[in-house]
Scaffold this active site. Structure first.
Site, PDB file in Angstrom:
ATOM      1  N   SER A  87     -17.121   4.537  17.916  1.00 46.01           N
ATOM      2  CA  SER A  87     -16.004   5.753  18.579  1.00 46.01           C
ATOM      3  C   SER A  87     -15.875   6.167  19.064  1.00 46.01           C
ATOM      4  CB  SER A  87     -15.639   7.141  16.812  1.00 46.01           C
ATOM      5  OG  SER A  87     -16.792   7.879  17.570  1.00 46.01           O
ATOM      6  N   GLU A 112      -7.949   4.706  26.827  1.00 43.95           N
ATOM      7  CA  GLU A 112      -7.853   5.838  27.431  1.00 43.95           C
ATOM      8  C   GLU A 112      -7.302   7.681  27.638  1.00 43.95           C
ATOM      9  OE1 GLU A 112      -9.538   5.309  31.328  1.00 43.95           O
ATOM     10  OE2 GLU A 112     -10.884   3.953  29.575  1.00 43.95           O
ATOM     11  N   SER A 147     -11.862   9.008   6.259  1.00 42.99           N
ATOM     12  CA  SER A 147     -13.619   9.417   6.845  1.00 42.99           C
ATOM     13  C   SER A 147     -14.087   8.703   5.551  1.00 42.99           C
ATOM     14  CB  SER A 147     -13.512   9.761   7.518  1.00 42.99           C
ATOM     15  OG  SER A 147     -13.314   9.865   9.001  1.00 42.99           O
TER      16      SER A 147
END
Length: 397
Positions: free
Chosen positions: A290, A74, A160
């Protein structure tokens, strides 16, 4: 006795029958599980008992991870951080595997294993500082959010590029072996990562060098939007281990007791026998890949909802803990309320910290900064000074 032929590649028996090995077995490798979908132990299950203290802590950490994912997600949607990635649906893999390890075991994560770090003692404040890239961030603001790392907790910093951590894990495991440490390397990968060359290099390296490495593959069916049917034709990942001479097992990754027993047993094999082990964890990524992804574009909403409600690993483990009389609705309410409060406080505190100065962008690369890097640093400082409106308030040179 079958006669053998001696080749440089090894001694093998021979046959006069021309017979090709089939592409796969007609029967798929079964999946080890302990708890059924209602959180009850399946009769005659072979598993390592879990004490009340450990079980309660495991559940508390799984629930805390859920709360953390919700609030940070959020926060990203509110524009307070630039990126986030959840572990929704894979909490059992995170926490139960961490609970089965020794603090001395070195973890090389992919990026969906923050629960391992949470279990080891990484605080909610430390998570928040990394996501906000402030002055308290150990990575000095250079990494993208969720690229956590901790030398103190033997947790390699996340990067990543897919599967790079697997050959590194083989090297770490071999180093632990050479130093005669009572520890192993543990590394995580997703099903999509098995399409990378580093997956095969890492497994082969570890097998040949007999390095104590536990390879954990989260087979959640999707590599972002690429389904497993477009990744491989084999019976999942578990069969790939045998090709490299690695002991392997397939496990229900949504069953915390099965995950705990498997990882603890694999860790024991790796350390005492000095060998790698491959574990395929069958699970489902309930969240989007994601915050940059909308998984409803390639998955049915009903499918996601089914796994979220009917196959939820946290609810499943909670039922078992409650049935043992170790958890109550009051405990649940208190835990989630406290976790939410601590997370909101951590985020507010992280936002108040100053950002890293721009000079940190050029440090820690060379012992003595070369002339070309000094020129780049000077040029960037002049640009910031010339166009301050293009940089956020509180930006320090």
């Amino acid at each position: 006795m079958i006669p053998e032929l001696d080749f440089p590649g090894g001694k093998v028996g021979y046959t006069s029958e021309m017979k090709f090995i089939p592409e796969s077995s007609s029967r798929r490798i079964p999946c080890y599980r302990v708890l059924d979908e209602d959180g009850r132990i399946i009769p005659d299950s072979d598993f390592i008992p879990v004490s009340e203290k450990l079980a309660v802590r495991m559940y508390e950490q799984m629930a805390t991870l859920q709360v953390m994912d919700h609030i940070f997600y959020e926060a990203q949607r509110q524009g307070r951080i630039s990126f986030y990635l959840t572990s929704v649906g894979e909490e059992a893999i995170n926490i139960a595997s961490a609970a089965a390890l020794s603090p001395d075991d070195v973890v090389l994560p992919q990026y969906r294993e923050p629960g391992v770090l949470l279990w080891r003692g990484f605080t909610l404040e430390e998570f928040a500082n990394q996501c906000f890239g402030n002055k308290a961030d150990y990575g000095k603001g250079r990494q993208m959010p969720i690229h956590y790392g901790s030398n103190r907790l033997n947790y390699f910093t996340i990067s990543s590029p897919i599967a790079t951590q697997l050959p590194q894990a083989a090297g770490v495991g071999y180093s632990l072996k050479m130093d005669k440490k009572n520890a192993c390397a543990v590394t995580f990968i997703g099903d999509g990562g098995t399409s990378e060359g580093d997956f095969h290099a890492g497994l082969n390296f570890a097998a040949v060098m007999e390095a104590p490495v536990v390879f954990i593959c989260r087979n959640n069916g999707w590599a972002i939007s690429t389904h497993i049917s477009e990744q491989f034709r084999s019976d999942g990942i578990v069969v790939k281990g045998q090709a490299y001479g690695i002991r392997s097992i397939r496990v229900d990754g949504n069953d915390a007791l099965a995950v705990y027993s498997t990882v603890r047993s694999a860790r024991e094999m790796a350390v005492t026998e000095q060998r790698p082990v491959l574990i395929e964890m069958m699970t489902y990524r309930v969240g989007h890949h994601s915050t940059s992804d909308d998984s409803t574009k390639y998955r049915a909403a009903d499918e996601i909802q089914y796994w979220k409600m009917s196959r939820n690993p946290v609810n499943r483990f909670r039922k078992w803990v409650e049935d043992n009389g170790w958890w109550s609705e009051e405990d649940e309410s208190k835990l989630r309320s406290n976790a939410r409060k601590q997370l909101l406080q951590a985020i507010q505190a992280a936002e108040k910290w100053e950002k890293q100065p721009l000079t940190e962008l050029f440090n820690d690369v060379y012992d003595v900064k070369p002339k070309n890097l000094e020129e780049q640093e000077l040029g960037l400082k002049e640009l910031v000074k010339k166009q301050p409106q293009d940089y956020p308030p509180g930006f320090h040179v």
